[in-house]
Design an enzyme around this catalytic site. Structure first.
Site, short mmCIF file in Angstrom:
data_model
loop_
_atom_site.label_atom_id
_atom_site.label_comp_id
_atom_site.label_asym_id
_atom_site.label_seq_id
_atom_site.Cartn_x
_atom_site.Cartn_y
_atom_site.Cartn_z
N LYS A 13 0.83 -1.22 0.00
CA LYS A 13 0.00 0.00 0.00
C LYS A 13 0.86 1.27 0.00
CE LYS A 13 -2.22 -0.99 3.89
NZ LYS A 13 -1.78 -2.34 4.28
N ARG A 88 -9.59 0.59 8.80
CA ARG A 88 -9.15 -0.75 9.18
C ARG A 88 -10.22 -1.50 9.96
NH1 ARG A 88 -3.15 0.51 8.92
NH2 ARG A 88 -2.05 -1.43 9.28
N ARG A 127 11.96 -6.20 5.80
CA ARG A 127 11.88 -4.76 5.49
C ARG A 127 12.77 -3.94 6.43
NH1 ARG A 127 6.01 -2.02 5.26
NH2 ARG A 127 5.88 -2.62 7.44
N ARG A 165 11.55 -1.73 11.56
CA ARG A 165 10.44 -1.17 12.34
C ARG A 165 10.17 -2.07 13.53
NH1 ARG A 165 5.40 0.28 8.46
NH2 ARG A 165 4.32 -0.72 10.17
N ARG A 176 -0.08 -8.79 13.83
CA ARG A 176 -0.70 -7.82 12.91
C ARG A 176 -1.55 -8.53 11.86
NH1 ARG A 176 4.39 -4.88 10.80
NH2 ARG A 176 3.01 -3.55 9.59
P1 AMP Z 1 0.91 0.56 8.97
O1 AMP Z 1 2.15 1.34 8.73
O2 AMP Z 1 -0.25 0.99 8.11
O3 AMP Z 1 1.13 -0.93 8.93
O4 AMP Z 1 0.45 0.91 10.48
C1 AMP Z 1 1.30 0.64 11.57
C2 AMP Z 1 0.47 0.54 12.84
O5 AMP Z 1 -0.19 1.78 13.09
C3 AMP Z 1 -0.63 -0.50 12.83
O6 AMP Z 1 -0.16 -1.79 13.14
C4 AMP Z 1 -1.56 0.06 13.90
O7 AMP Z 1 -1.07 -0.18 15.20
C5 AMP Z 1 -1.48 1.55 13.65
N1 AMP Z 1 -2.51 1.99 12.67
C6 AMP Z 1 -2.29 2.51 11.42
N2 AMP Z 1 -3.45 2.79 10.82
C7 AMP Z 1 -4.44 2.45 11.68
C8 AMP Z 1 -5.86 2.47 11.65
N3 AMP Z 1 -6.52 2.91 10.57
N4 AMP Z 1 -6.53 2.02 12.74
C9 AMP Z 1 -5.89 1.59 13.84
N5 AMP Z 1 -4.55 1.52 13.94
C10 AMP Z 1 -3.84 1.94 12.87
#
Ligand code: AMP
Length: 218
Positions: A13, A88, A127, A165, A176
């Site tokens: 994404k 989400r 990553r 990360r 996750r």
């Molecule tokens: P990502 O970089 O999109 O994988 O997001 C990293 C982390 O941020 C996720 O594992 C969640 O803990 C938090 N996060 C990001 N977007 C959301 C969302 N829309 N709702 C809830 N938590 C989020």
């Protein structure tokens, strides 16, 4: 244009969001990036979100809706935006509809980037990200240069900021993906019912994935 990039963690994404943003001249809004920025800057939001993120869980819906409402009110989002990592949950999708209705905007497409589980795990655990310039590497397929800079020399990184990360470790990745299955995957049916969903094979090379998305939304 309002475009949602959807899919499990590691489906690409972020990569596609950046490219699409350049092509269409609208911002790519990554809630993950926003939250990581808040954590880095030690804001109230960052302090609230950190424990959920480190554990691979979801930040509560009310926090996320407040954040997205504010971001989408910015001037650069007036003509549309690409959402990466939001919504989400079903509650977030319903909240997004309310925010969009207030702005007389509507979702044009939800792109589901479909990638097999083994590939997701491999991509996420290998990553590496430069915490200064944001460039993403992969220790197997695209290793970081031994001596930076990673991306824009003006940013001044020299390889020392390239890190894994905290939530890309094997254990947190498993969590996750489980959270994705339980809370996020139901959105596929939600958007399919509304005839907004388009599936794209996220296993294809990034440039091909990009062209397929462009063909779906142009
Ligand atoms: P990502 O970089 O999109 O994988 O997001 C990293 C982390 O941020 C996720 O594992 C969640 O803990 C938090 N996060 C990001 N977007 C959301 C969302 N829309 N709702 C809830 N938590 C989020």
């Amino acid at each position: 244009m309002v475009l949602i990039l959807f899919g499990a963690p590691g489906c690409g994404k972020g990569t596609q969001g950046v490219r699409l943003s350049e092509r269409f001249g609208i911002p790519s809004v990554s809630t993950g990036d926003m939250l990581r920025g808040a954590v880095r800057n030690g804001t109230g939001l960052g302090r609230r979100a950190k424990a959920y993120m480190d554990a691979g869980g979801l930040v509560p819906d009310d926090v996320m809706l407040g954040l997205i409402r504010e971001r989408l009110s910015a001037e650069d989002a007036r003509r549309g935006f690409i959402l990466d990592g939001f919504p989400r949950t079903i509650a977030q999708a319903e909240g997004l509809d309310r925010v969009l209705a207030e702005k007389s905007l509507a979702i044009d497409r939800v792109i589901d980037l479909v990638v097999g589980r083994e590939t997701l795990i491999r991509r996420l655990t290998s990553r590496r990200v430069c915490s200064k310039c944001g460039v993403v590497f992969n220790v197997v397929t695209a290793p970081p240069p031994p001596k930076g800079p990673c991306g824009d020399p003006a940013v001044g990184c020299a390889g020392e900021y390239v890190q894994q990360r905290a939530d890309d470790t094997r254990e947190t990745v498993a969590r996750r993906l489980a959270v994705y299955d339980e809370s996020t995957a139901p959105l596929v049916a939600h958007y399919r019912k509304r005839a907004l969903l388009a599936e794209v094979d996220g296993d294809a090379p990034p440039a091909e994935v990009f062209e397929r998305i462009v063909a779906l939304v142009a």
